[in-house]
Design an enzyme around this catalytic site. Structure first.
Site, PDB file in Angstrom:
ATOM      1  CD  GLU A 274      -2.554  -1.223   2.656  1.00 30.98           C
ATOM      2  OE1 GLU A 274      -2.108  -0.334   3.750  1.00 30.98           O
ATOM      3  OE2 GLU A 274      -3.449  -2.002   3.004  1.00 30.98           O
ATOM      4  N   GLY A 276       2.087   5.025  -0.744  1.00 25.89           N
ATOM      5  CA  GLY A 276       1.480   6.308  -1.111  1.00 25.89           C
ATOM      6  C   GLY A 276       2.451   7.430  -1.394  1.00 25.89           C
ATOM      7  NE  ARG A 277       5.595   9.966   3.561  1.00 22.47           N
ATOM      8  CZ  ARG A 277       4.882  10.953   4.328  1.00 22.47           C
ATOM      9  NH1 ARG A 277       5.107  12.068   3.989  1.00 22.47           N
ATOM     10  NH2 ARG A 277       4.151  10.555   5.360  1.00 22.47           N
ATOM     11  NE  ARG A 313       4.565  15.674   5.068  1.00 21.08           N
ATOM     12  CZ  ARG A 313       5.878  15.569   4.935  1.00 21.08           C
ATOM     13  NH1 ARG A 313       6.681  16.351   4.705  1.00 21.08           N
ATOM     14  NH2 ARG A 313       6.452  14.591   5.983  1.00 21.08           N
ATOM     15  CE1 TYR A 317       1.536  14.531  10.864  1.00 24.60           C
ATOM     16  CE2 TYR A 317       2.073  15.310   8.555  1.00 24.60           C
ATOM     17  CZ  TYR A 317       1.224  14.458   9.546  1.00 24.60           C
ATOM     18  OH  TYR A 317       0.071  13.546   9.277  1.00 24.60           O
ATOM     19  CB  CYS A 344      -3.595  35.494  11.086  1.00 23.10           C
ATOM     20  SG  CYS A 344      -3.124  36.590  12.704  1.00 23.10           S
ATOM     21  CE1 TYR A 373      -1.034  11.165   3.563  1.00 25.74           C
ATOM     22  CE2 TYR A 373       1.354  10.801   2.857  1.00 25.74           C
ATOM     23  CZ  TYR A 373      -0.114  10.181   3.269  1.00 25.74           C
ATOM     24  OH  TYR A 373      -0.317   8.795   3.462  1.00 25.74           O
TER      25      TYR A 373
END
EC number: 4.1.1.20
Length: 422
Positions: A274, A276-277, A313, A317, A344, A373
């Site tokens: 699986e 993705g990234r 991100r 993160y 802001c 993402y």
């Protein structure tokens, strides 16, 4: 897929002149390289050759329909975590049989829709979900195909917010609980429980946690087989990391496949992965204009027209993304900037104390590694419309998401002039 030097020095990406592109489409602008995505999916398919293996792209990484269609053309299926992602995958031409439905909180409506569509498999994450699938499948008079997502209690050595395989995480169930499900599977006659699934986290730069988790998965598969349980599918999840900055070394597809081949040697069923990234992150950039340069008491701020609502991100993160100035940087003075957006929030920061060629208002910069993402996590915070997206391929481009305008952003809002009783 290291593109920083190429983009910075030539101003091109996938054969497209980026300055000319933004002159037509504006900024902020997401741009994705179709050749780079094809290269990655083909590399993974080559690495898995010789195994009965299928690629199930994690739609959450980037669910744009054009990206999904490109991946469908390359033979990838989909790993979904919502009914909306299922609809995206189906509309992009991904066969229902090639869709697996993961996620800890599937609603009854989503389960029913997935059964109606005939998706290939559910990855079940709780007893309550298993009971719900049984109830809904029985009402439909059909049989659902399901795998148990086990939580192998392995530290993925990644950011805490994207670690999913430890005992304290919300995902999956313990091997002990999964064992009980298989032993009692007659309780769920409308669920064919014949698979195992795991996913220990995202942005894995070391394969050591994968090796450990695979070993635990393989031991459990063999235990179940010895007890007479037919295991038709083992889904090893995704999470392969990518290079976001100089010095990082992303896992190699062939090394990854070798771990799977070794751990699951002798398994006669279907193996699913699986990613993705790993398939799309480095294939995307976020293009942005410099609004102004601000000199503070202790910092020099480079203020862009892109913001945390476009790319969350770094704020969420503390993630690093390489940033390059587009144009001829030969001999340019290099200065340290805090690269920020206009939202802001102090958290609206892409980089701190980042050394870049001297930038001026109007300069074009590219934030790299933004294909995963990025747009998929974007919002309209501060009433900022969503950015446009383009797909680049061999010197040409296609607009795959129009820039949202203000009217579209507020289209579903209504004045409080129609009062009702609950």
């Amino acid at each position: 897929m290291q593109v920083s030097g190429l983009i910075g020095n030539t101003g091109t990406f996938a054969g497209v002149d980026l300055a000319a592109l933004v002159a037509r489409e504006g900024t902020p602008l997401y741009a994705y390289s179709a050749p780079a995505i094809r290269e990655r999916v083909r590399a993974l398919r080559a690495a898995l050759a010789g195994m009965d293996a299928g690629i199930r792209y994690a739609v959450k990484a980037n669910g744009n329909g054009a990206i999904l269609r490109l991946l469908a053309e390359e033979g990838a299926g989909a790993d979904i975590v919502s009914g909306g992602e299922m609809q995206r995958a189906l509309r992009a031409g991904i066969a229902a049989a090639d869709i697996v439905f993961s996620g800890v909180g599937k609603t009854d409506a989503e389960i029913d829709a997935a059964l109606a569509a005939g998706i290939g498999r559910f990855n079940v994450e709780s007893r309550a979900e298993l009971d719900a699938i049984q109830r809904i499948a029985a009402a439909r008079g059909c049989t659902a195909v399901a795998s148990v997502r086990i939580n192998p209690d392995v530290d993925a050595l990644t950011h805490a917010k994207i670690s999913t395989g430890k005992a304290e995480n919300k995902f999956g169930v313990s091997i002990a609980e999964a064992r009980g499900w298989f032993d009692a599977k007659a309780q769920w006659p409308n669920v064919r429980l014949d698979g195992l699934h795991m996913h220990i986290g995202s942005q894995l730069l070391s394969l050591d946690p994968v090796r450990e988790a695979l070993a635990r998965m393989a031991a459990f598969w063999k235990e179940l087989a010895a007890a007479g349980h037919d295991i038709a599918s083992i889904d090893v999840g995704g999470g392969l990391g990518v290079r976001y900055r100089d010095g990082e070394q992303a896992p190699d597809a062939f090394d990854y496949a070798a771990l799977i081949r070794e751990a699951l040697h002798g398994f006669a069923g279907r193996i699913l992965v699986e990613p993705g990234r790993w398939l799309v992150a480095e294939a995307g950039v976020l293009l942005s204009r410099v609004l102004l340069v601000k000199r503070g008491e202790a910092r020099r701020f480079l203020v862009l027209d892109a913001a945390m609502n476009d790319l969350l991100r770094p704020s969420l993160y503390e993630a690093w993304h390489d940033i390059v100035r587009i144009g001829d940087n030969t001999g340019c003075e290099r200065l340290a900037y805090d690269v920020v957006g206009p939202v802001c929030e102090t958290g609206d920061t892409f980089a701190q104390n980042r050394e870049l060629p001297r930038c001026e208002a109007g300069d074009l910069v590219a934030i790299l590694g933004a294909g995963a993402y990025g747009a998929s996590m974007a919002s309209t915070y501060n009433s900022r419309p969503l950015a446009a997206e383009v797909l680049l391929d061999d010197g040409r481009y296609a607009l795959i998401r129009r820039r949202q305008d203000f009217d579209a952003m507020i289209a579903d809002e209504r004045p409080a002039d129609e009062w009702r009783s609950a």
